[in-house]
Design an enzyme around this catalytic site. Structure first.
Site, short mmCIF file in Angstrom:
data_model
loop_
_atom_site.label_atom_id
_atom_site.label_comp_id
_atom_site.label_asym_id
_atom_site.label_seq_id
_atom_site.Cartn_x
_atom_site.Cartn_y
_atom_site.Cartn_z
N TYR A 61 41.10 25.77 -35.88
CA TYR A 61 41.31 25.46 -37.31
C TYR A 61 41.39 26.73 -38.15
CZ TYR A 61 36.04 25.58 -37.55
OH TYR A 61 34.72 25.89 -37.46
N ASP A 81 17.61 24.88 -34.90
CA ASP A 81 17.73 25.06 -33.45
C ASP A 81 16.37 25.30 -32.78
OD1 ASP A 81 20.43 24.75 -33.55
OD2 ASP A 81 20.94 26.78 -32.90
N GLU A 133 12.99 38.33 -41.09
CA GLU A 133 14.14 38.28 -40.18
C GLU A 133 14.14 39.50 -39.27
OE1 GLU A 133 16.97 36.44 -39.23
OE2 GLU A 133 17.43 38.21 -38.03
N ARG A 178 31.84 31.62 -40.56
CA ARG A 178 30.39 31.53 -40.55
C ARG A 178 29.75 32.68 -41.34
NH1 ARG A 178 26.32 29.54 -36.66
NH2 ARG A 178 24.52 30.87 -36.98
C1 LIG Z 1 29.97 27.87 -30.54
C2 LIG Z 1 29.17 27.25 -31.63
C3 LIG Z 1 29.82 26.62 -32.71
C4 LIG Z 1 29.06 25.99 -33.72
N1 LIG Z 1 29.71 25.36 -34.75
C5 LIG Z 1 28.99 24.70 -35.70
C6 LIG Z 1 29.63 24.02 -36.79
O1 LIG Z 1 30.85 24.04 -36.91
N2 LIG Z 1 28.85 23.36 -37.69
C7 LIG Z 1 27.49 23.34 -37.59
O2 LIG Z 1 26.82 22.70 -38.42
N3 LIG Z 1 26.85 23.98 -36.57
C8 LIG Z 1 27.56 24.67 -35.65
N4 LIG Z 1 26.93 25.34 -34.63
C9 LIG Z 1 25.46 25.30 -34.56
C10 LIG Z 1 24.82 26.30 -35.50
O3 LIG Z 1 25.38 27.57 -35.34
C11 LIG Z 1 23.32 26.36 -35.25
O4 LIG Z 1 22.81 25.09 -35.02
C12 LIG Z 1 22.62 26.96 -36.47
O5 LIG Z 1 22.96 28.32 -36.59
C13 LIG Z 1 21.12 26.79 -36.36
O6 LIG Z 1 20.50 27.39 -37.47
P1 LIG Z 1 19.04 28.00 -37.33
O7 LIG Z 1 18.67 28.50 -38.69
O8 LIG Z 1 18.15 27.03 -36.67
O9 LIG Z 1 19.21 29.21 -36.31
P2 LIG Z 1 20.09 30.51 -36.46
O10 LIG Z 1 21.19 30.32 -37.45
O11 LIG Z 1 20.43 30.91 -35.06
O12 LIG Z 1 19.11 31.58 -37.08
C14 LIG Z 1 17.96 32.04 -36.41
C15 LIG Z 1 17.56 33.37 -37.08
O13 LIG Z 1 16.26 33.72 -36.62
C16 LIG Z 1 16.23 35.11 -36.34
N5 LIG Z 1 15.14 35.32 -35.38
C17 LIG Z 1 15.09 34.91 -34.07
N6 LIG Z 1 13.91 35.26 -33.52
C18 LIG Z 1 13.21 35.91 -34.49
C19 LIG Z 1 11.91 36.52 -34.52
N7 LIG Z 1 11.10 36.51 -33.46
N8 LIG Z 1 11.49 37.08 -35.68
C20 LIG Z 1 12.29 37.09 -36.80
N9 LIG Z 1 13.54 36.55 -36.80
C21 LIG Z 1 13.99 35.94 -35.67
C22 LIG Z 1 17.63 35.39 -35.79
O14 LIG Z 1 17.95 36.77 -35.85
C23 LIG Z 1 18.48 34.53 -36.71
O15 LIG Z 1 18.87 35.22 -37.89
C24 LIG Z 1 27.65 26.00 -33.63
C25 LIG Z 1 27.01 26.66 -32.58
C26 LIG Z 1 27.75 27.27 -31.59
C27 LIG Z 1 27.03 27.95 -30.46
#
Ligand SMILES: Cc1cc2nc3c(=O)[nH]c(=O)nc-3n(C[C@H](O)[C@H](O)[C@H](O)COP(=O)(O)OP(=O)(O)OC[C@H]3O[C@@H](n4cnc5c(N)ncnc54)[C@H](O)[C@@H]3O)c2cc1C
Length: 386
Positions: free
Chosen positions: A213, A292, A34, A108
């Site tokens: 909420y 994502d 991370e 969160r």
């Molecule tokens: C306003 C908003 C509200 C939301 N509400 C909801 C909700 O209610 N319910 C829901 O299910 N989803 C919700 N989401 C969506 C959700 O937040 C994301 O889809 C989710 O966090 C995706 O998870 P992830 O693990 O793919 O990415 P992330 O949780 O973004 O994690 C990515 C991680 O990778 C790390 N990283 C990035 N690049 C590197 C690198 N080069 N080397 C090492 N580490 C790196 C980052 O620091 C981070 O810790 C919401 C999003 C937004 C914007």
């Protein structure tokens, strides 16, 4: 290779931590890298629907979540100014009976802390920003910004919407800014000074909305998240503060409940809403994407984190299915085939922003169970290769 493969996960977010927890529980050697040096509890709420909780309960998170999260009786959909009730979506017991898992609302940061505790700390390496990947065909070498390297049998890119792993797979291409921003924050409910608000409501304006909420079991913390048009805005960062005056003006004329919440909130963060079209592929050789990194979506269905958790579970099942000496690349293709149709559909509907407006057909989203959903068959795999 006779023991289970060593899997490196880039990113300790929602998908990465879930992947580590499910892989470790399945007996794999999983390590997270991370970029952040520490995690902070920034003001944001998160909705966890039954499809997400069915994954999280496999490694013991359901009960601790129930202890701290708010289990709302339902969600209202309301007209922005008059407050007319457009839809009452039953959650509470009704969602549990229908889908076999609760619908929970929480901070969160609290969810992230629980996910972090579900992975032994020695498996999470902080301050490791991935800058390079090299897949030799038999292993993958990772290079980090601090000059160190590490090697694994396979790499999962769980590094979010600006994924470095995605760029390595598919080339440089920025996500598309939707021209809309999410203002969001959490604050103590006592700041409402006795004004009563709904448990969980989405207020639908003509070109903008706000969801409000409670994020705690005892309703002592309030959260809101907006979608507001700001086509010219370009900054993007978690710590980007929003302007309270600008935010309040954007919701002028909204119902008194909304205005009371915006008046009470002491500060707000601002977040660009980015999307991508479904990607041509999610994997290459021994490298694969989750969350994502491969299917970023608007937050309007609250499914981004939930689908990243589903990804983690299905990916773990595909890897388990090939056995210790199986072909990792085939397992990754099978995972992609199993998941892509669903996540593309959710991306599409989320972007449309009609979910739970006037219609409550939630079965196809909340009824999904990543722990049992059939994995794509090998004939589907060969068809996709043809
Ligand atoms: C306003 C908003 C509200 C939301 N509400 C909801 C909700 O209610 N319910 C829901 O299910 N989803 C919700 N989401 C969506 C959700 O937040 C994301 O889809 C989710 O966090 C995706 O998870 P992830 O693990 O793919 O990415 P992330 O949780 O973004 O994690 C990515 C991680 O990778 C790390 N990283 C990035 N690049 C590197 C690198 N080069 N080397 C090492 N580490 C790196 C980052 O620091 C981070 O810790 C919401 C999003 C937004 C914007």
């Amino acid at each position: 290779m006779t023991s289970k493969p060593k899997i490196a996960i880039i990113g300790a977010g929602m998908g990465g931590l879930t992947a580590a927890a499910t892989l470790l529980r399945a007996g794999f050697d999983a390590e997270i890298f991370e970029q952040a040096s520490r995690f902070t509890r920034l003001g944001a709420g998160i909705q966890m629907s039954p499809n997400a909780i069915k994954v999280l309960r496999t490694f013991g998170l359901e009960e601790p979540m129930r202890q701290i999260a708010f289990r709302p009786p339902g969600q209202f959909s309301r007209e922005w100014d008059t407050g007319e009730l457009l839809l009452d979506v039953p959650f509470g017991d009704s969602v549990e009976q229908r889908y076999g898992a609760p619908y929970l609302l929480m901070h969160r940061g609290d969810l992230h802390a629980l996910l972090t505790q579900a992975v032994p700390q020695e498996h999470i390496h902080r301050s490791k920003e991935l800058v390079g990947l090299d897949d030799s065909g038999s292993s993958v070498r990772m290079t980090f910004a601090d000059g160190t390297t590490a090697e694994a049998d396979a790499v999962i890119g769980a590094d979010g919407v600006h994924s470095t792993v995605r760029t390595w797979l598919l080339g440089e291409e920025k996500p598309t800014y939707t021209g809309r921003v999410a203002y969001r924050t959490t604050f103590p409910a006592r700041l409402l000074n006795g004004v009563e608000i709904d448990d969980c409501t989405k207020w639908w304006g003509p070109d903008r909305h706000i969801v409000i909420y409670f994020t705690t079991r005892n309703r002592d913390e309030v959260y809101f998240v907006t979608s507001v048009p700001e086509p010219d805005w370009t900054e993007e960062s978690w710590s980007m503060k929003g302007d309270l005056g600008e935010l309040r003006r954007a919701f002028n004329g909204f119902h008194p409940q909304v205005r009371a919440v915006l008046e009470a909130c002491p500060e707000v963060h601002k977040w660009a809403i980015n999307v991508r079209e479904p990607l041509p592929r999610w994997c290459e050789g021994r490298v694969v994407l989750v969350g994502d990194a491969c299917h970023p979506m608007t937050p309007y269905m609250a499914q981004g984190a939930a689908t990243s958790m589903e990804d983690a579970m299905v990916l773990t099942r595909c890897l388990l299915d090939i056995g210790p000496d199986g072909d990792i690349g085939e397992a990754f293709k099978r995972y992609e085939r199993t998941r892509k149709k669903r996540t593309s559909k959710i991306q599409f509907h989320s972007h449309e922003n009609k979910w739970l407006h006037r219609n409550a057909n939630t079965d196809w989203v909340y009824g999904y169970d990543a722990t049992t959903v059939p994995l794509a068959s090998s004939s589907e795999l060969s068809n996709s290769a043809a």
